[in-house]
Design a protein around this motif. Sequence first.
Motif, PDB file in Angstrom:
ATOM      1  N   GLU A   9      -8.397  -2.417  -1.021  1.00 45.60           N
ATOM      2  CA  GLU A   9      -7.291  -1.547  -0.612  1.00 45.60           C
ATOM      3  C   GLU A   9      -7.421  -1.161   0.854  1.00 45.60           C
ATOM      4  OE1 GLU A   9      -6.431   0.631  -4.927  1.00 45.60           O
ATOM      5  OE2 GLU A   9      -7.936   1.433  -3.554  1.00 45.60           O
ATOM      6  N   VAL A  47       0.822  -1.210   0.000  1.00 44.04           N
ATOM      7  CA  VAL A  47       0.000   0.000   0.000  1.00 44.04           C
ATOM      8  C   VAL A  47       0.859   1.264   0.000  1.00 44.04           C
ATOM      9  CG1 VAL A  47      -1.910  -1.172   1.166  1.00 44.04           C
ATOM     10  CG2 VAL A  47      -0.236   0.088   2.531  1.00 44.04           C
ATOM     11  N   LEU A  70     -10.417   4.771  -1.045  1.00 36.71           N
ATOM     12  CA  LEU A  70      -9.887   3.486  -1.493  1.00 36.71           C
ATOM     13  C   LEU A  70     -11.000   2.485  -1.774  1.00 36.71           C
ATOM     14  CD1 LEU A  70      -6.968   3.000   1.064  1.00 36.71           C
ATOM     15  CD2 LEU A  70      -6.868   4.084  -1.192  1.00 36.71           C
TER      16      LEU A  70
END
Length: 274
Positions: A158, A143, A154
């Motif tokens: 994610e 990330v 996101l």
Amino acid sequence: MRLLRSRPAPPAPARPGDVLAEAEGVRVRLGSREVLSGVSVAVRAGEVLALVGPNGAGKSTLLSVLAADLPASEGVVRVHGRPAAQWSAPELALRRAVLPQSAGLSFPFSVEDVVRMGRAPWAAVGPDEDDAVVAEAMRRTEVAEFAPRSFSALSGGEKARVALARVLAQRAPLLLLDEPTAALDLRHQELVLRVCRERARAGDAVVVVLHDLGLAAAYADRVAVLREGRVAADGTPAGVFEDRLLSEVYDQPVEVFPHPLRDGELLITPRRSI
């Protein structure tokens, strides 16, 4: 006069096989329903323990009990050898890190800010190594490339990886992860379970709730199969995952085969009639 509070002491290094969390005869009632019925399980340093079972079996409740986030109605829960209720919140935060099923934030924190939250328990302890720890946690969960982005912008997958990075940044020797692969694609499911194995090899104890029995068979040292609030089986994947037990627990015919290419691994699939 100013009162000085004692700093919470970090945990002593664990040895392989040390029990870092355990439940003995635990019962949990939520309203009129008994969600856990006399459950006993031990979590040891150096291993990945997968909690598996059908929906409503009590997996997430057991994880919350082991994390000392949910009190047991009956039975004993210990964290690092001490009854869970005897730890203060700051002391617990240095000893166990928890990844819940969902990660929601109301404020527009950046990804890096969210990961850095995992360092909060160490603020009063030191030494100051936050930047390096945060960077390493983001690298391992892939990330780092969107560190400045807003967490709220996101995707679900994610966000799940950022939440895992926060847990890794906490550097607690006991990791409790509730369905960490649920929102992830195939590649990142494997990445998360590899991280779990790495943490266990480094001496941590990892408990992970999984629905994918194949992932549990491939990455867990032990599995505890829950059914209707009880532990139906607890042991190695090879010893626990067999056709009859899984078919009974899931109320669905299940077939278990040795992996054709990798020794010691299993293929687990529902038996289809078409």
